[in-house]
Design a protein around this motif. Structure first.
Motif, short mmCIF file in Angstrom:
data_model
loop_
_atom_site.label_atom_id
_atom_site.label_comp_id
_atom_site.label_asym_id
_atom_site.label_seq_id
_atom_site.Cartn_x
_atom_site.Cartn_y
_atom_site.Cartn_z
N LYS A 81 0.82 -1.21 0.00
CA LYS A 81 0.00 0.00 0.00
C LYS A 81 0.86 1.27 0.00
N LYS A 82 2.15 1.09 -0.17
CA LYS A 82 3.08 2.21 -0.17
C LYS A 82 2.70 3.26 -1.23
N GLU A 83 2.39 2.81 -2.44
CA GLU A 83 2.05 3.76 -3.51
C GLU A 83 0.77 4.53 -3.23
N VAL A 84 -0.19 3.87 -2.59
CA VAL A 84 -1.45 4.54 -2.24
C VAL A 84 -1.16 5.71 -1.31
N VAL A 85 -0.32 5.48 -0.32
CA VAL A 85 -0.01 6.53 0.65
C VAL A 85 0.90 7.58 0.03
N GLU A 86 1.80 7.18 -0.86
CA GLU A 86 2.66 8.15 -1.53
C GLU A 86 1.84 9.17 -2.31
N LYS A 87 0.73 8.74 -2.88
CA LYS A 87 -0.14 9.67 -3.61
C LYS A 87 -0.72 10.73 -2.68
N LEU A 88 -0.83 10.41 -1.40
CA LEU A 88 -1.39 11.35 -0.44
C LEU A 88 -0.41 12.49 -0.11
N LEU A 89 0.82 12.38 -0.54
CA LEU A 89 1.78 13.48 -0.36
C LEU A 89 1.37 14.72 -1.16
N THR A 90 0.51 14.50 -2.16
CA THR A 90 0.01 15.62 -2.96
C THR A 90 -1.50 15.80 -2.78
N ASP A 91 -2.03 15.28 -1.71
CA ASP A 91 -3.45 15.42 -1.39
C ASP A 91 -3.81 16.90 -1.30
N LYS A 92 -5.07 17.21 -1.53
CA LYS A 92 -5.48 18.63 -1.47
C LYS A 92 -5.50 19.16 -0.04
N SER A 93 -5.41 18.28 0.94
CA SER A 93 -5.39 18.69 2.35
C SER A 93 -3.96 18.68 2.88
N TYR A 94 -3.57 19.80 3.49
CA TYR A 94 -2.24 19.86 4.09
C TYR A 94 -2.12 18.95 5.32
N VAL A 95 -3.22 18.72 6.00
CA VAL A 95 -3.20 17.80 7.15
C VAL A 95 -2.90 16.39 6.65
N THR A 96 -3.53 16.00 5.56
CA THR A 96 -3.28 14.68 4.97
C THR A 96 -1.83 14.58 4.50
N GLN A 97 -1.33 15.63 3.87
CA GLN A 97 0.07 15.62 3.42
C GLN A 97 1.02 15.46 4.60
N GLU A 98 0.76 16.16 5.68
CA GLU A 98 1.59 16.07 6.87
C GLU A 98 1.59 14.65 7.44
N LEU A 99 0.40 14.08 7.58
CA LEU A 99 0.28 12.71 8.10
C LEU A 99 0.99 11.71 7.19
N ALA A 100 0.79 11.85 5.88
CA ALA A 100 1.40 10.93 4.93
C ALA A 100 2.92 11.04 4.97
N LEU A 101 3.44 12.26 5.01
CA LEU A 101 4.89 12.46 5.06
C LEU A 101 5.48 11.76 6.28
N TYR A 102 4.89 11.98 7.42
CA TYR A 102 5.44 11.37 8.64
C TYR A 102 5.34 9.84 8.61
N LYS A 103 4.18 9.33 8.21
CA LYS A 103 4.00 7.86 8.19
C LYS A 103 4.94 7.20 7.19
N LEU A 104 5.08 7.79 6.01
CA LEU A 104 5.99 7.23 5.00
C LEU A 104 7.44 7.32 5.46
N TRP A 105 7.83 8.47 5.97
CA TRP A 105 9.20 8.68 6.44
C TRP A 105 9.54 7.67 7.54
N SER A 106 8.59 7.42 8.44
CA SER A 106 8.81 6.49 9.55
C SER A 106 8.85 5.04 9.11
N THR A 107 8.01 4.69 8.15
CA THR A 107 7.87 3.29 7.75
C THR A 107 8.93 2.86 6.75
N PHE A 108 9.35 3.76 5.87
CA PHE A 108 10.29 3.39 4.80
C PHE A 108 11.56 4.25 4.86
#
Length: 188
Positions: free
Chosen positions: A28-55
């Motif tokens: 599901k890595k690619e699904v979450v990577e797409k959220l780095l450009t989500d229209k919500s900055y809160v979503t982008q923040e969450l995705a950045l941290y979760k991806l950075w921590s997991t990978f």
């Protein structure tokens, strides 16, 4: 369940999915990577941290992808980005000091208390400059009761650490009575 939530067309549902998940499954890595450009900055923040921590092997890629993003008026994405840029081994090593100084600079009274509070929280994780500590001391007398309460609580935590206690004592000597009012009550 959380992964299904992250693919939802609804903003709040995607954010809840990111909040609930601890580690992102590789499939599901690619699904979450797409959220780095989500229209919500809160979503982008969450995705950045979760991806950075997991990978960890892709941390630099995620930092590059979000480098220019500021986020909400409280600079949510920018402040997280600065923290992660400083914490990532060999990420633009020539700029690490500058990124740390920029993050520390957001503790200044020239910024709103929400920006300052986030900067203080992040610096708690990686260390304070003397300037950041002075700004925290000033914040213990701030007019916003929420921010003042936060600053006092953080100072109390820092004073439990002997190194910080010594640094704070040295800084307080340079302040006038009004600026150091709260700190003196804690040091004596």
């Amino acid at each position: 369940m959380e992964m299904i939530l992250m693919e939802s067309p609804y903003l709040e549902v995607r954010q809840k999915g990111l909040q609930l998940i601890q580690k992102i499954p590789i499939n599901k890595k690619e699904v979450v990577e797409k959220l780095l450009t989500d229209k919500s900055y809160v979503t982008q923040e969450l995705a950045l941290y979760k991806l950075w921590s997991t990978f960890p092997e892709s941390q630099k890629v995620y930092l590059d992808a979000t480098k220019g993003v500021i986020g909400l008026p409280n600079k949510n994405v920018k402040l997280l980005w600065l923290l992660l840029a400083v914490a990532t081994n060999d990420y633009e090593a020539q700029n690490t000091t500058r990124y740390f100084a920029e993050l520390s600079g957001y503790t200044s009274p020239e910024y709103g208390w929400e920006v300052r509070m986030s900067a203080f929280q992040y610096l708690r994780e990686i260390g304070f400059t003397d300037e950041g500590l002075l700004n925290l001391i000033y914040a213990t007398n701030h007019h916003s009761w929420q921010f003042k309460k936060f600053a006092r609580s953080l100072i109390d935590q820092l004073l439990e650490d002997e190194d910080y206690k010594i640094r704070i004592q040295k800084l307080v000597e340079k302040l006038n009575e009004d600026e150091s009012r709260y700190i003196y009550t804690k040091l004596n």
